[in-house]
Design an enzyme around this catalytic site. Structure first.
Site, PDB file in Angstrom:
ATOM      1  N   HIS A   1       4.043  -6.133  11.272  1.00 54.72           N
ATOM      2  CA  HIS A   1       3.786  -6.141   9.520  1.00 54.72           C
ATOM      3  C   HIS A   1       4.960  -6.313   8.883  1.00 54.72           C
ATOM      4  O   HIS A   1       4.387  -6.209   7.750  1.00 54.72           O
ATOM      5  CB  HIS A   1       2.813  -5.035   9.466  1.00 54.72           C
TER       6      HIS A   1
ATOM      7  N   SER B   1       1.560  -7.168   1.478  1.00 53.83           N
ATOM      8  CA  SER B   1       0.410  -6.762   2.260  1.00 53.83           C
ATOM      9  C   SER B   1      -0.509  -6.696   1.760  1.00 53.83           C
ATOM     10  O   SER B   1      -1.352  -7.188   0.664  1.00 53.83           O
ATOM     11  CB  SER B   1       1.304  -5.590   2.859  1.00 53.83           C
ATOM     12  N   GLN B   2      -0.807  -5.497   1.366  1.00 52.30           N
ATOM     13  CA  GLN B   2      -2.195  -5.345  -0.558  1.00 52.30           C
ATOM     14  C   GLN B   2      -1.390  -6.088  -1.159  1.00 52.30           C
ATOM     15  O   GLN B   2      -2.546  -6.790  -1.580  1.00 52.30           O
ATOM     16  CB  GLN B   2      -1.489  -3.497  -0.729  1.00 52.30           C
TER      17      GLN B   2
ATOM     18  N   TYR C   1       0.326  -1.126   0.001  1.00 54.52           N
ATOM     19  CA  TYR C   1      -0.385  -0.083  -0.155  1.00 54.52           C
ATOM     20  C   TYR C   1       0.882   1.423   0.429  1.00 54.52           C
ATOM     21  O   TYR C   1       1.641   1.500   0.915  1.00 54.52           O
ATOM     22  CB  TYR C   1      -0.809  -0.336   1.328  1.00 54.52           C
TER      23      TYR C   1
ATOM     24  N   ASP D   1       1.268  -8.113  14.119  1.00 53.73           N
ATOM     25  CA  ASP D   1       1.210  -7.699  13.237  1.00 53.73           C
ATOM     26  C   ASP D   1       0.162  -6.493  13.395  1.00 53.73           C
ATOM     27  O   ASP D   1      -1.224  -7.557  13.356  1.00 53.73           O
ATOM     28  CB  ASP D   1       0.842  -8.038  12.307  1.00 53.73           C
TER      29      ASP D   1
END
Lengths: 339, 339, 339, 339, 339, 339
Positions: free
Chosen positions: C307, C187-188, C92, C273
């Site tokens: 994360h 992630s994204q 992101y 996370d």
């Protein structure tokens, strides 16, 4: 921080299954034997503090590896003794500071030995004077992950040994009654006091406030405050070392010392303490002296405090609690009256 | 963080009077001589990384005190050479990590030696593997205050020596052209690169991004960001050690290495960098190669960046800049075309 | 941040009832059909990166609405193929950056297509180059609430479609084996990889690290970290839109893609996370390939990471895991030896 | 935040050389002409608010590109007029909210048009209702970097045009005296009011509180608070776009509108405002109406306020200041007495 | 902040056992009798606000101890009445501010009395004007711990009494219908409204938004946000005062007022509110009117809001809800139409 | 926090023009006369602390308005005197705590009177016991803005008067040499010590560490740390009270007391102190004893400390400095020897 750990009613009976590693006793017996092989050469240099009611000495004694460890010895001026003694250990990051800083135990009639913590003493206060001459593998800044992969290499193996030798040392000081030596400390100092309680069977009393270094795996998983977070920071990088790291820490865990201890104990805990979570303190306290139910132990709960815990209020309780157990010099001041 | 240091126009000519301590050259000559007295036994173990375009080796070479220092050596697969080489130093707290992480220099045709930083490698990334077997006096958590009272004891004396020996080591690797060895690094790595530039006269090129460890007294007084703040934290406790501490640091200051250096240099600086304040970087850059005005040097200014600086954009500039100076393998890939 | 979500033992079997909205399949079938109505005109412009071991191309292909989407295609220099390919999606806020930044997949013998994320690429790194030419109703800064009241208008409808078209595109590239195309991302990027797994039945493998965009209602109620907090921030203002917003998000939820997917999958999750809570990742993973128990899937748990998850360590695992499934170029480098 | 910008005495005469880009006037003349080519179709839907002293209408008028822009029009119930009017613009991130929120101007006898801000209205308050149907290139979350590389594409070109059309619109409302239309706003709303002052020569009065969007380069370099920091965040990624970005912003800078304005103006500034630094407000104020020294202008300084500025205290000043210039309905309430 | 308190389903039936101290009714009966022994001398000074639709008066009435309490009374201009009235109490730290700030109730046809809070009015907004002439024992900065050891000395005993006297006062104002007086407030204001509901049986309606001062022990143990944290901060110092402090607070707890109240009630709660935790609001709401199941009460839940709660959206609901119960002036504005 | 105030060289000669309000001397002469009209009834209750070297008394004496002020008096046990005395004042927010907390002065042979601060003692430590029975107008939480609009009403008028009466009180204690009474304190306590120095001409010595309440306008404009920020917070709400507030504070400003003082003085200052900015301390110090150049005064500069200043290190300096000026009991402890 509000209440965040178990409710008090659960804490009071919290008795978790903390790993007691095979060979724990041999590990420590060997460690202490090795340290005691060095001559207990206790040096005392008188210090001019400007204080008239007490005498102060700059102490050096051999700790782990025979390395010189420093401290301050403070005692009522002019009292020949034999006097009971209090050995005090320091909180994380601090050093022995200056000799006029901690006068209460001497003012209460005890010989007071404040032990410097090797390598520490540069994070708060007025400084420490004891090097740690041992290097380490890759470690997160701080002391908790130095030697994390091997109990024989871990920093706290050295510090706990120093703490035992401090008791050995004070017992040799003229005017000290070796049967009446108590240990005390706050946070890291409380963790050291518990360790000594487990390693020196005949210590006369133990006072541990908001002790650090107890039930460490739970602590690391429950709080992100320093210094416990040094371990999670390390493991966030060394992702494959989780089990090995906690195996090492089990040799240093206050719960394992507490269950081997039997001296009278006064512990304190703060329910909003995020540095040393209350369940980790109760884990040590509830195991303390087990299964001997008759252990003389007491825990003071501070429900709205953080890591400052009871502070001077707890010190006041300690003066009374220890006085009832070890007695202290009397005569001086007993009949104190104004005019 | 907005602009907070001197305006750019002043930075460009900022040439502060940084103490150049007596005996600096002797101190370092002695230090290097001592380290070079240990045999340069460079061990290279091939590593299976799953990468097919490059070959990787787990390197061990003797650094300060002959202590084993680790690294990764990565090179174009199947290229006999002689190839130019890049020795890279790491940022504060990081370790050499895993061998597939930093591929650009090998992909550009260089032999790439990434040096691990002793004792570090547990704060970010995927870890380090090099112990620092030397202990220290009381120090603030971190590395900057270990041995702060004596240049001979300071942690960075050892690390800078390791960095010099890494250059010595790579020059012995088969297929490396010893005349074409460059050094590079970001932050602490940039500080090390500058130190090597001052200590190894015939290094072929120096690339230092947002370098740490320059004009340290100003840095400590200007920023409260870590790691410089380790020094102020230490001095806030050891209140009487101010002059002695900065005397020690002057033996390790990038400005003093820069003024002794002469290799072609590419430096970068970020104007919103609070970790390594821009004036401290310019202090080193403006002294670099002095008074030889003809030094081949260039500084790239990133006006809206913090300590991340130019990041991959600067790496791209470096690939071009170094290619123009050291050449690189060609042939493979040169005529690359799709189908 | 310490452990804060469900205990690991519960996570491993966590299979929540995430709404699977009526018409989900029709919605996506229609969306993809519409996008595929645009000619798959893949443009590849060679780029001079200074790297000799790989060839790099600036890619443009038509995504949602036929809008031009950018990327970098990197491949082993001089390898005719057919080679397996890896399509990578970004985290992101990031953009495709510069072509020398991500070399591991090409170095491992794959054709690597890194897809830019429309509208993003200005929050970290070295930038993106793909506009999102579609406007939006009132939205909280960021991308998660653009079009929050209608799945047909939502930003991620467009991005997921771009991601599918990236797979379509790479399959047309000369030297790529269209049967051996994997998708990956962090992630994204992991969320996009999962979406593609659900939308492109014959993708050869899926790697999703700490994936975003899964079990979104739980995520929004469990964490206040960005970007999930964009949704709570929006709903704190648009107080009456709660149900409509989560209905929209159910068309974009990774759990719903996961339960329609069947390709071999390697997922990772980090237990500390707070950006992508572990229970939301397990929700997707545990639904993945259901009810086909024989799905080739694996999840790697990082217990002390936030994360950042496994980072380069997970990349190393992926290189091995994917190599075992898709093979890769060999020959070059296989017999790598020094000297 | 304490005082951090120039001292007040310097602020009072601060007249920096802000770039006035070539073609500024043509750019805006063309922009407005294009917008005014759309029919000014102002729709007013009565709203039942439960309030009896005022009438409220849901307004829609065509803004930039003819896009529908929403607002609330509130007026004294049953007053035929002609009445003076106040057009109000909103702060960054907010929307027009609900029609009972801002009653002071109607209670003071004015027709009050509150303009919604396209795309915004999801960050605080009770929401906005106006989409921005135009997409953008890669942008940092927020609105300030949408279209940052071209003034024709920039988000604020559209919003400023909407603001001008809001004045056009209110002048067509029955019962409004088109010669007595004032504009007002706080922060972003103040920036819009200044822009309208420069673009609509015959606006009757301007009130701009702690205005945003003035002397933007200085602001971006002086503060790290949002929203100005969106620009530095963007430039930290798009490192090569610095000059192009600030060129674009110069077409939107409040200083350039201020120097073209001549209507009576009441400005306010807060000396501890880190969101809109006081020097950037003074830069616009001191240029306002230049070189016509006779301009009716006044600035109110709040020495101990941050970005909240004078808040309701300034509103009270405005009611008096504007009453003295535009008059207002009287009769209703004038003879107010109790019992 | 994400959801952190009990799940909504549990909140809806949450009926905790909050201590109802012996003598509560006598305590308050005595307190009010004492206050009502002072003449209800209500002074109204007309104020020139520049607003034409309303009349405003600066009000002074005798509160606890007969101390003068200030307020603003605002009413539709020229309306003789009898009109219903709304008495509004303020949030913590704020003061009555300026008379043009809160116009909605008057615009809706009510007489509006805004009561200043003694001693407060200096933390946000535009200020208060009412001293608290009573001193206190050692207290943490703020108001919650003033007189914490004795209900007769506690600050809120005085403020709640002021709030009752405000109702008494407005009922004497010419043109007010004393049978149609409602009370309202947000946060502390909501807590005061609940207290008045319990103390003034014939108040016509109660509106309490995200009320403060409910189920205080739980609040203090559950949140570390101010102002509840003033109590934990106090108890962290006064370690021995825990039980006495909470005994005092039980005389002031909104739960105890709620269970004695019976007027129609509209309450609101926000599930992400860390200032006034949702369970503490539900505790009061669920006890409200008990055991009379037929109480006319309603709670509005804002699931994604913090302490801002419903804000203007809730105000809109209140205007409709109260209008349905108390009616309001009509005639003016009812037939509002544009031109 | 790095260095942020004037450079040290400028601080050393910093002599700003701080307003010395008309009637300052009359104001304080009247205030003290009024307080001294109350009988100096000093009550001493012996306390059992468990300490044997000292005697402790719980002291109550009449302060401002004759209100009872508490303290601890600690003295060497069994010493008849006459002894010199030290009156100590506390830092902001703290209370006298417990009698075993501060033993150094008694241990050094002085009679030590620790004065509680009225109304304070609930923010840190172990508590205070002295109420402030005087109420206040609207004030920001804390003590600095209570009575801010009138020096006669200000909180610190009362506290400074208490501090003077503490000196009066200790002089009446049996065994105290009234000619040898020193005053001391840290932060607020240092501010009080300076005030007493200006108000009691024959105090024997003054020790003020990092003193608060000096050059207050500069402090409020230079720092946003508490407690000075209470003033800016108040003025951010009461926007029109700026001049009146600072006029009040000028009657309480340490600079104005310092320029009237003449006793020997030892001051300390920390250059990174953001609570009490170094320039405000130097402003007081440089005015101290002016224009009498022969004043016996000294300032100790801690260059890398924040508000903790010299802490115990400064205490050690004070013991030596005061010993050289006032002498102390000797005999006890003087010949201290071990064994």
């Amino acid at each position: 921080m509000p209440l965040y750990d178990l409710p008090l009613a659960q804490l009071e009976t919290y008795l978790p299954d903390v790993p007691d590693p095979e060979g724990f006793d041999e590990f420590w017996a060997g460690t202490l034997a090795e340290a005691r092989a060095f001559d207990l050469d206790v040096r005392l240099e008188p210090v001019d503090t400007g204080l008239t009611l007490v005498e102060t000495y700059d102490v050096t004694f051999p700790g782990f590896g025979g390395h010189p460890v420093r401290g301050w010895l403070t005692r009522p001026a002019g009292e020949a003794g034999p006097l009971p003694a209090v050995v005090e250990y320091l909180g994380y990051g601090g050093g022995r500071g200056l000799p006029h800083e901690r006068l209460a135990w001497a003012a209460a009639g005890y010989v007071h030995l404040l032990m410097d913590t090797r390598g520490q003493g540069s994070a708060w206060g007025t400084g420490g004077d004891t090097p740690d001459p041992v290097g380490a593998g890759p470690a997160f800044p701080g002391f908790l992950t130095r030697g994390l992969l091997d109990p024989a290499e871990h920093y706290y193996r050295r510090v706990f040994t120093d703490a035992v030798r401090a008791v050995d040392a004070v017992r040799t000081v003229a005017g000290v009654d070796p049967a009446r030596v108590a240990v005390t400390g706050v946070s890291q100092g409380g963790g050291l006091a518990l360790a000594v309680a487990g390693l020196v069977p005949d210590v006369a009393a133990v006072m541990a406030d908001v002790p650090f270094l107890c039930h460490m795996r739970r602590a690391v998983e429950l709080t992100d405050a320093r210094p416990y977070s040094e371990v999670s920071a390390y493991l966030a990088v060394h992702r494959g070392d989780v089990e090995q790291a906690f195996r090492t820490l089990s040799y240093l865990d206050g719960v394992n010392f507490a269950r081997r201890a039997s001296a009278p104990a006064l512990v304190s805990v703060a329910l909003m303490d995020v540095t040393c979570p209350p369940s980790t303190v109760f884990a040590a306290y509830n195991h303390y002296g087990q299964p001997a139910d008759g252990t003389d132990k007491e825990i003071v709960v501070y429900p709205f405090n953080g890591h400052e815990g009871g502070a001077a209020e707890q010190l006041g309780r300690q003066i009374r609690w220890l006085g009832a157990r070890l007695g202290a010099v009397d005569g001086v001041g007993a009949a104190a009256r104004l005019g």
